[in-house]
Design a protein around this motif. Structure first.
Motif, PDB file in Angstrom:
ATOM      1  N   TYR A   1      91.178  24.202  40.869  1.00  0.00           N
ATOM      2  CA  TYR A   1      91.371  24.179  42.321  1.00  0.00           C
ATOM      3  C   TYR A   1      90.638  22.993  42.936  1.00  0.00           C
ATOM      4  O   TYR A   1      91.190  22.261  43.774  1.00  0.00           O
ATOM      5  N   TRP A   2      89.393  22.789  42.521  1.00  0.00           N
ATOM      6  CA  TRP A   2      88.585  21.725  43.122  1.00  0.00           C
ATOM      7  C   TRP A   2      89.079  20.346  42.730  1.00  0.00           C
ATOM      8  O   TRP A   2      88.995  19.399  43.527  1.00  0.00           O
ATOM      9  N   ALA A   3      89.617  20.206  41.530  1.00  0.00           N
ATOM     10  CA  ALA A   3      90.197  18.915  41.149  1.00  0.00           C
ATOM     11  C   ALA A   3      91.320  18.549  42.111  1.00  0.00           C
ATOM     12  O   ALA A   3      91.421  17.400  42.574  1.00  0.00           O
TER      13      ALA A   3
ATOM     14  N   VAL B   1      80.742  27.353  40.345  1.00  0.00           N
ATOM     15  CA  VAL B   1      81.925  28.063  40.826  1.00  0.00           C
ATOM     16  C   VAL B   1      82.219  29.167  39.809  1.00  0.00           C
ATOM     17  O   VAL B   1      81.723  29.150  38.685  1.00  0.00           O
ATOM     18  N   ALA B   2      83.042  30.137  40.220  1.00  0.00           N
ATOM     19  CA  ALA B   2      83.150  31.363  39.434  1.00  0.00           C
ATOM     20  C   ALA B   2      83.952  31.232  38.153  1.00  0.00           C
ATOM     21  O   ALA B   2      83.726  32.003  37.209  1.00  0.00           O
TER      22      ALA B   2
ATOM     23  N   ASP C   1      87.860  27.245  54.835  1.00  0.00           N
ATOM     24  CA  ASP C   1      89.214  27.375  54.316  1.00  0.00           C
ATOM     25  C   ASP C   1      89.267  27.392  52.788  1.00  0.00           C
ATOM     26  O   ASP C   1      90.337  27.532  52.200  1.00  0.00           O
ATOM     27  N   VAL C   2      88.101  27.271  52.135  1.00  0.00           N
ATOM     28  CA  VAL C   2      88.062  27.401  50.674  1.00  0.00           C
ATOM     29  C   VAL C   2      88.169  28.888  50.326  1.00  0.00           C
ATOM     30  O   VAL C   2      87.355  29.688  50.796  1.00  0.00           O
ATOM     31  N   PRO C   3      89.151  29.295  49.532  1.00  0.00           N
ATOM     32  CA  PRO C   3      89.270  30.708  49.164  1.00  0.00           C
ATOM     33  C   PRO C   3      87.991  31.220  48.499  1.00  0.00           C
ATOM     34  O   PRO C   3      87.340  30.494  47.726  1.00  0.00           O
ATOM     35  N   ALA C   4      87.606  32.451  48.807  1.00  0.00           N
ATOM     36  CA  ALA C   4      86.341  33.011  48.317  1.00  0.00           C
ATOM     37  C   ALA C   4      86.229  32.945  46.806  1.00  0.00           C
ATOM     38  O   ALA C   4      85.142  32.720  46.256  1.00  0.00           O
ATOM     39  N   GLU C   5      87.347  33.127  46.102  1.00  0.00           N
ATOM     40  CA  GLU C   5      87.283  33.143  44.633  1.00  0.00           C
ATOM     41  C   GLU C   5      87.011  31.754  44.051  1.00  0.00           C
ATOM     42  O   GLU C   5      86.663  31.631  42.874  1.00  0.00           O
ATOM     43  N   PHE C   6      87.138  30.706  44.879  1.00  0.00           N
ATOM     44  CA  PHE C   6      86.881  29.352  44.412  1.00  0.00           C
ATOM     45  C   PHE C   6      85.619  28.745  45.040  1.00  0.00           C
ATOM     46  O   PHE C   6      85.297  27.581  44.804  1.00  0.00           O
ATOM     47  N   ALA C   7      84.905  29.512  45.831  1.00  0.00           N
ATOM     48  CA  ALA C   7      83.767  28.999  46.599  1.00  0.00           C
ATOM     49  C   ALA C   7      82.616  28.551  45.703  1.00  0.00           C
ATOM     50  O   ALA C   7      82.438  29.044  44.579  1.00  0.00           O
ATOM     51  N   ILE C   8      81.819  27.641  46.244  1.00  0.00           N
ATOM     52  CA  ILE C   8      80.571  27.246  45.574  1.00  0.00           C
ATOM     53  C   ILE C   8      79.571  28.384  45.737  1.00  0.00           C
ATOM     54  O   ILE C   8      79.330  28.860  46.849  1.00  0.00           O
ATOM     55  N   ILE C   9      78.984  28.815  44.636  1.00  0.00           N
ATOM     56  CA  ILE C   9      78.153  30.021  44.654  1.00  0.00           C
ATOM     57  C   ILE C   9      76.747  29.784  44.097  1.00  0.00           C
ATOM     58  O   ILE C   9      76.061  30.727  43.719  1.00  0.00           O
ATOM     59  N   GLY C  10      76.317  28.537  44.094  1.00  0.00           N
ATOM     60  CA  GLY C  10      74.946  28.293  43.665  1.00  0.00           C
ATOM     61  C   GLY C  10      74.772  26.935  43.027  1.00  0.00           C
ATOM     62  O   GLY C  10      75.711  26.144  42.904  1.00  0.00           O
ATOM     63  N   LEU C  11      73.549  26.683  42.618  1.00  0.00           N
ATOM     64  CA  LEU C  11      73.203  25.456  41.916  1.00  0.00           C
ATOM     65  C   LEU C  11      73.297  25.665  40.416  1.00  0.00           C
ATOM     66  O   LEU C  11      72.852  26.693  39.890  1.00  0.00           O
ATOM     67  N   GLY C  12      73.864  24.675  39.742  1.00  0.00           N
ATOM     68  CA  GLY C  12      73.903  24.687  38.287  1.00  0.00           C
ATOM     69  C   GLY C  12      72.828  23.771  37.717  1.00  0.00           C
ATOM     70  O   GLY C  12      71.878  23.401  38.412  1.00  0.00           O
TER      71      GLY C  12
END
Length: 322
Positions: free
Chosen positions: A93-95, A85-86, A147-158
């Motif tokens: 947010y995710w917590a 996440v970013a 409904d997840v705001p774009a700034e909090f979205a999952i954006i890849g694998l860690g």
């Protein structure tokens, strides 16, 4: 050595594709970019969740095995998958979001990054990791159809975590064949020691963490376990070169396998964990409109003639965008 560019995808096991789809799209806000079948056993779904474009390095995939039993965790395994996440704010947010869905989580710091440990309903071991300090492999593009705001979205694998009884055999393959470099060592709050390696540009999208646990029994995989991790190579030429490197090191491998959406090669490192090397292209839009990825059952051309019999063996799964 091989020229790898980070993690390509992680493939895990689910016992129920419909429940899996609901969790990863409706709760985790990921995009289903490909609904297809396991090409080695076409009786089971193979679902790919990723960023907006299905970019390499963002794919978390699942094989549906209806009768998969519980996983008995242990050694010789891929014991943790992480999702990027970013920002640190996204971790907070995710917590809160996970708590709303009665999913327990634990926020800690690892390598100076905020991370959040949790499990999916099948006890898939997961971790969200903040990219706030990331300077390595670029992340993907947020999916906005959620409904997840774009700034909090999952954006890849860690980073992925491997649990092994002995460090040296795995480390040798990572360093001497695969082009990884030792980055650091870290310790979790529970005392777990991690040996951390990175490849290519490094950063959250290009790390492997190795946990050494000589006293554990071998993991017995089931639902909620990871089948394999794949690493990125540029193209078929690099895949051919990697195959020669493995042969020279006397490591058995699958040879090149055409997965249609990418080309692959599989091998097991000395502690028995299955690694895949996969090309960045041609990608998931090869046979579907980018705006409609994952909405219908996609089959590569070499399976298309079997569509009727394949569909007859699958439980219908509605993935049409509403």
């Amino acid at each position: 050595m091989m020229e790898l560019h980070g993690i390509h995808h992680v493939s895990a096991i689910t016992a129920n594709a419909a429940n899996n789809y609901d969790f990863y799209t409706k709760i985790m806000g990921m995009r289903l970019v490909k609904k297809t079948v396991n090409q080695d056993d076409t009786s089971m779904y193979h679902l790919f969740y990723a960023d907006k474009l299905g970019s390499p390095g963002t794919d978390l995939t699942f094989f549906e095995i209806h009768r998969a039993g519980r996983t008995y965790t242990g050694n010789n395994s891929i014991s943790l998958t992480s999702l990027r996440v970013a920002s640190d704010e996204a971790i907070h947010y995710w917590a809160g979001r996970l708590e709303e869905y009665d999913i327990q989580s634990k926020e800690v710091e690892l390598q100076g990054r905020k991370v959040l440990f949790f499990e999916d309903p099948e006890k898939q071991r997961l971790m969200l990791v903040s990219d706030e300090q990331n300077e390595g492999v670029a992340a993907g593009i947020p999916w906005e159809g959620t409904d997840v705001p774009a700034e909090f979205a999952i954006i890849g694998l860690g980073p992925v975590k491997l649990t092994v009884p002995e460090l040296e055999p795995t480390e040798r393959v990572l360093l001497e064949l695969m082009g990884f470099r030792k980055k650091t060592e870290a310790q979790l709050a529970d005392g777990t020691n991690l040996h951390i390696y990175e490849v290519g540009q490094g950063g959250t999208g290009a790390e492997v963490m190795v946990e050494v646990e000589p006293g554990l029994q071998r993991e017995r995989p089931g639902r909620g376990s990871v089948h394999h991790v794949a690493f990125r190579v540029k193209d078929r030429k690099e895949l051919e070169r990697a195959k020669k490197i493995l042969y020279a090191a006397h490591l058995p491998n699958s040879g090149l396998v055409d997965r249609y959406y990418f080309q692959s090669l599989y091998f097991r490192e000395p502690n028995g964990i299955l690694f895949e090397l996969a090309t960045d292209g041609p990608g998931f839009a090869t046979d579907e409109d980018p705006d409609a990825l994952g909405e219908t059952l996609a089959l590569p051309p070499f399976l298309e003639s079997e569509r009727k019999s394949i569909e007859a063996r699958l439980t219908p799964l509605d993935t049409k965008k509403k």
